[in-house]
Design a protein around this motif. Structure first.
Motif, PDB file in Angstrom:
ATOM      1  N   MET A 105       2.084   3.022   1.430  1.00 11.95           N
ATOM      2  CA  MET A 105       0.687   3.310   1.734  1.00 11.95           C
ATOM      3  C   MET A 105      -0.263   2.374   1.000  1.00 11.95           C
ATOM      4  O   MET A 105      -1.352   2.092   1.498  1.00 11.95           O
ATOM      5  CB  MET A 105       0.361   4.766   1.421  1.00 11.95           C
ATOM      6  CG  MET A 105       0.985   5.739   2.409  1.00 11.95           C
ATOM      7  SD  MET A 105       0.770   5.292   4.136  1.00 11.95           S
ATOM      8  CE  MET A 105      -0.989   5.408   4.323  1.00 11.95           C
TER       9      MET A 105
ATOM     10  N   THR B 235      -2.804   0.298   3.130  1.00 19.39           N
ATOM     11  CA  THR B 235      -4.234   0.394   2.842  1.00 19.39           C
ATOM     12  C   THR B 235      -4.882  -0.987   2.870  1.00 19.39           C
ATOM     13  O   THR B 235      -5.978  -1.152   3.403  1.00 19.39           O
ATOM     14  CB  THR B 235      -4.465   1.089   1.485  1.00 19.39           C
ATOM     15  OG1 THR B 235      -3.896   2.393   1.545  1.00 19.39           O
ATOM     16  CG2 THR B 235      -5.938   1.192   1.164  1.00 19.39           C
TER      17      THR B 235
ATOM     18  N   TRP C 267      -5.887   4.582   8.712  1.00 18.58           N
ATOM     19  CA  TRP C 267      -5.082   4.969   7.556  1.00 18.58           C
ATOM     20  C   TRP C 267      -4.166   6.135   7.905  1.00 18.58           C
ATOM     21  O   TRP C 267      -3.009   6.160   7.482  1.00 18.58           O
ATOM     22  CB  TRP C 267      -5.996   5.319   6.387  1.00 18.58           C
ATOM     23  CG  TRP C 267      -5.250   5.371   5.087  1.00 18.58           C
ATOM     24  CD1 TRP C 267      -4.925   4.323   4.286  1.00 18.58           C
ATOM     25  CD2 TRP C 267      -4.721   6.540   4.465  1.00 18.58           C
ATOM     26  NE1 TRP C 267      -4.231   4.773   3.198  1.00 18.58           N
ATOM     27  CE2 TRP C 267      -4.090   6.126   3.272  1.00 18.58           C
ATOM     28  CE3 TRP C 267      -4.721   7.892   4.788  1.00 18.58           C
ATOM     29  CZ2 TRP C 267      -3.460   7.023   2.413  1.00 18.58           C
ATOM     30  CZ3 TRP C 267      -4.096   8.771   3.929  1.00 18.58           C
ATOM     31  CH2 TRP C 267      -3.477   8.336   2.755  1.00 18.58           C
TER      32      TRP C 267
END
Length: 120
Positions: free
Chosen positions: A70, A74, A103
């Motif tokens: 992540m 991002t 996201w």
């Protein structure tokens, strides 16, 4: 009938309307394939079992993979939002909403990559 302002034709939007969805999906493909490759390599070399022998809990292992992925996603999503909203492709869209949507899509993609890695 009320008068309305003259409509401007934007030829860039007509050109990119067929390419943009493909480019957005392809931007995730490389990172997801590298993520799956690294997960499978760790499983193939039995590194996960070594970490479990040393006392690593399973939720910490998967949480570290999720966190690492992540963080990468991002940066990708941030770059896409800057390009799309800053480049006037998504002129009337709120950048924070676009960021949130991409996201969350990245979160689902990373979860799917974890699922796919379990088959190898």
């Amino acid at each position: 009938q009320f008068p309305s302002p003259r409509v401007k034709l934007d030829f860039f939007v007509r050109i990119i309307q067929h390419m943009m969805p493909m480019l957005l999906v392809l931007s995730w493909v490389y990172i997801v394939s590298m993520l799956v490759k690294e997960m499978v390599y760790e499983k193939q070399e039995r590194l996960r079992e070594v970490m479990r022998i040393m006392g690593l809990k399973t939720w910490v292992y998967w949480g570290s993979w999720m966190g690492f992925a992540m963080i990468l996603m991002t940066f990708l999503v941030l770059a896409l939002v800057i390009i799309l909203c800053g480049g006037n492709v998504l002129t009337y869209s709120d950048p924070s909403l676009v960021f949130t949507f991409f996201w969350l899509y990245s979160l689902a993609t990373v979860s799917f990559a974890s699922l796919v890695s379990s088959f190898f």
